[in-house]
Design an enzyme around this catalytic site. Structure first.
Site, PDB file in Angstrom:
ATOM      1  N   SER A   1      -9.492   2.007   3.112  1.00 13.81           N
ATOM      2  CA  SER A   1      -8.680   2.688   2.118  1.00 13.81           C
ATOM      3  C   SER A   1      -7.707   1.789   1.360  1.00 13.81           C
ATOM      4  O   SER A   1      -7.094   2.224   0.377  1.00 13.81           O
ATOM      5  CB  SER A   1      -7.883   3.817   2.801  1.00 13.81           C
TER       6      SER A   1
ATOM      7  N   GLY B   1      -6.620   1.664  10.014  1.00 23.29           N
ATOM      8  CA  GLY B   1      -6.865   2.586  11.120  1.00 23.29           C
ATOM      9  C   GLY B   1      -8.340   2.785  11.378  1.00 23.29           C
ATOM     10  O   GLY B   1      -8.735   3.381  12.377  1.00 23.29           O
ATOM     11  N   GLY B   2      -9.171   2.290  10.439  1.00 20.56           N
ATOM     12  CA  GLY B   2     -10.630   2.377  10.573  1.00 20.56           C
ATOM     13  C   GLY B   2     -11.291   1.382   9.638  1.00 20.56           C
ATOM     14  O   GLY B   2     -12.233   1.711   8.925  1.00 20.56           O
ATOM     15  N   GLY B   3     -10.760   0.158   9.639  1.00 25.48           N
ATOM     16  CA  GLY B   3     -11.307  -0.885   8.775  1.00 25.48           C
ATOM     17  C   GLY B   3     -10.670  -0.969   7.412  1.00 25.48           C
ATOM     18  O   GLY B   3     -11.153  -1.689   6.537  1.00 25.48           O
ATOM     19  N   SER B   4      -9.558  -0.282   7.197  1.00 28.37           N
ATOM     20  CA  SER B   4      -9.007  -0.134   5.850  1.00 28.37           C
ATOM     21  C   SER B   4      -8.510  -1.428   5.231  1.00 28.37           C
ATOM     22  O   SER B   4      -8.378  -1.519   4.014  1.00 28.37           O
ATOM     23  CB  SER B   4      -7.879   0.896   5.860  1.00 28.37           C
TER      24      SER B   4
ATOM     25  N   LYS C   1       0.833  -1.198   0.000  1.00 32.21           N
ATOM     26  CA  LYS C   1       0.000   0.000   0.000  1.00 32.21           C
ATOM     27  C   LYS C   1       0.874   1.257   0.000  1.00 32.21           C
ATOM     28  O   LYS C   1       1.948   1.272   0.614  1.00 32.21           O
ATOM     29  CB  LYS C   1      -0.921  -0.019   1.227  1.00 32.21           C
TER      30      LYS C   1
END
Length: 606
Positions: free
Chosen positions: A280, A301-304, A204
């Site tokens: 993301s 960091g939030g489901g990425s 990534k």
């Protein structure tokens, strides 16, 4: 009377009084020229802050952060209570060589039978696994250089798509050929570095990977960042012989859940190209789901990692916070993010996880992690450990999805786990979900703002995408007291979850509240803002990030439109091995997968 509200201490909360309240997000959905105009207004002095303040009040954020007394002290990063050793596991040497850990992981897997992999019924789709590649290389059926040429051809094909839908934003064909030639030579000499030698992986674009400059899928960060060194996790993969194909596309700077990126083009869902990938980590998951790479590294960091894995029908692991080293990534100073693997199977996720794990020195000092371990998958002790598991289910939350296809399929898996293995499903209550989502938003948003402020003050703010600029306008509205209040809520949520884990071994939910959403054509040029969509994709996600808990998304089937559905398993701190074991059982129960519309067989030997 004033607006002041005082929460009772978490340990005194009577769970029998807790009523589930669906999240209602009251914000506009905008795309195209209307979205551009909205962002311009949002960035106007006085008017913009007034709009943000109004929207925050409508969604209950001001009342929670500024009118509420939270009795718990702040917790600025996860603090874990001591955990018992996981049963039926094999310890790994955290400070040893990555290739030695991978060899230990290989011994934990069921015996490999090449006949089952290579003499397959072509009418049934299956992904090639890492051990299939390794067998092909060792048997001289194929070489890493041969596979590299096929991958290069596919990547170059993607670069010519209209509209653009790139999997990679940084790619050097000669660099890939060079790595593949070195791997091919090692196999010719009979000296492969590990089972991962010759395995192709994408990284990534917010993780360092030589020779590319990390830019977070922006158009400008390579101008302000000259560092092109490997992140620690990438260096560990390289020492195992992994071939790194380039930097994968992503939602700009990780500030979104759809994968929409007007800078380079929006990666498409391999199962339905007119639909979003989720984000993301859109590019890493897409390149795995398309069959081009065996695995990829993403950040979460939030489901990425888990969101795109769910929407693609692949496996994504969010490790315990601190289990992997963040140094050399854009999120290395965060307190919610991790670096983790995405692959087509639990087996392959396990092998990559073994290679990259290892806490940074500071986390070893502050978090005091338990020794890393892996389940001995085929052992009787390991299977008995599965049968003794208690699985927590908060039914009204579990069923709060956009289509009953999602909840019904997840419910069916729970029933199979009970019937086949004897797992006990325990009804639980998770209080204060709205408070948890708000605490996560303020925490992660404030940390993003801190990281980007120097560049924004230097004039780069206007070069961000419109949805990133919308998020930044919101993040700038958070005050120091908002941040401290969010950390007080964070400790409160940790208490609630540690109490739940006294009763259950894992919390089970759908991964996302919906399957892959359609891409509005008007969103491709300028992006979009749709917090209703974001809320549905993140419905079950944030506890693992805010509290640092391990979680994994496992594909379990498809909805009536043929779109993948994921099941999320969330475990205790440092319980990564337990959720990997449970995930492997779930994977076995689910049987065959559908061939994506966009799939490339790069290992074919004919």
């Amino acid at each position: 009377m004033g607006k002041k509200r005082v929460m009772i201490p978490a340990e005194e909360l009577d769970l029998s009084t807790v009523k589930y309240e669906p999240e209602v997000i009251d914000t506009p959905h905008l795309t195209g020229l209307a979205f551009r105009l909205f962002v311009r207004i949002l960035e106007t002095p006085l008017i913009g802050p007034a709009i943000i303040s109004y929207l925050k009040k409508k969604n209950g954020m001001v009342e929670l952060l500024r009118s509420t007394v939270v009795p718990e002290p702040p917790m600025y990063k996860p603090e874990f209570p001591p955990q018992d050793p996981e049963p039926g596991t094999i310890l790994l040497e955290e400070d040893g060589k990555p290739e030695d850990r991978v060899e230990s992981a290989l011994r934990c897997l069921p015996e490999y039978d090449p006949a089952k992999s290579w003499n397959v019924d072509l009418s049934q789709f299956r992904y090639w696994k890492i051990r299939d590649y390794a067998y092909g290389y060792r048997s001289k059926l194929v070489t890493p250089s041969m596979v590299a040429e096929r991958i290069i051809m596919v990547i170059e094909e993607f670069s010519h798509k209209k509209p653009p839908a790139p999997l990679l934003v940084s790619f050097d064909a000669e660099e890939v050929r060079k790595q593949a030639a070195a791997s091919t030579k090692r196999f010719e000499d009979g000296k492969p570095l590990s089972i991962l030698d010759g395995i192709f992986m994408a990284i990534k674009d917010d993780i360092g990977c030589h020779p590319y400059i990390m830019k977070g899928a922006t158009t400008w960060m390579d101008e302000t960042n000259s560092n092109n060194e490997d992140a620690v996790c990438v260096s560990r993969l390289r020492s195992c012989g992994v071939i790194l194909v380039g930097k994968a596309n992503m939602h700009e700077l990780g500030m979104g859940t759809t994968g929409n990126n007007p800078n380079y083009g929006t990666t498409r869902n391999p199962h339905a190209p007119e639909r979003y990938t989720g984000g993301s980590s859109s590019g890493p998951a897409a390149i795995v789901a398309s069959g081009i790479c065996s695995a990829a590294l993403g950040t979460d960091g939030g489901g990425s990692i888990r969101i795109p894995s769910s929407l693609f029908g692949v496996v994504g692991l969010k490790t315990t916070y601190g289990r992997t080293d963040l140094r050399g990534s854009q999120c290395e100073s965060g307190t919610e993010e991790i670096i983790g693997p995405i692959a087509s199977s639990v087996e392959d996720v396990t092998l990559v996880y073994a290679a990259i794990l290892g806490s940074c020195p500071m986390d070893k000092y502050t978090l005091k992690p338990s020794p890393p371990c892996l389940p001995n998958f085929p052992s009787l002790e390991s299977l008995n450990a599965v049968g003794s598991l208690r699985l927590g289910k908060y039914t009204p939350w579990f069923n709060d999805v956009q289509s009953t296809d999602v909840s019904d399929k997840c419910e069916d898996i729970l029933n199979q786990l009970s019937k086949t293995y004897g797992c006990e499903v325990v009804e639980i209550v998770i209080p204060e979900l709205h408070e948890m989502r708000t605490a996560h938003l303020v925490s992660v948003g404030s940390q993003i703002l801190t990281a980007l402020n120097p560049d924004c003050e230097d004039g780069k703010a206007k070069e961000l995408n419109y949805d990133s600029r919308t998020n930044m306008a919101l993040f700038r509205s958070f005050t120091a007291s908002d941040y401290v209040a969010a950390q007080c809520l964070r400790r409160r949520m940790m208490y609630h979850h540690m109490e739940i884990f006294k009763r259950v071994d894992a919390i089970v939910t759908p991964t996302t509240g919906m399957t892959a959403p359609k891409i509005p054509p008007s969103a491709l040029k300028y992006g979009e803002t749709d917090l209703h969509l974001t809320g549905s994709l993140m419905q079950f996600i944030v506890a693992a990030n805010l509290l640092g808990l391990p979680a994994i998304s496992v594909p379990i089937g498809y909805d009536k439109q043929g779109l993948p559905i994921g099941l999320q398993l969330m475990g205790r701190p440092w319980g990564d091995a337990s959720i990997l074991r449970l995930a492997s059982v779930v994977e076995e129960l689910c049987g065959s997968k559908k061939r994506p519309v966009s799939f490339y067989d790069v290992l074919k030997t004919s």
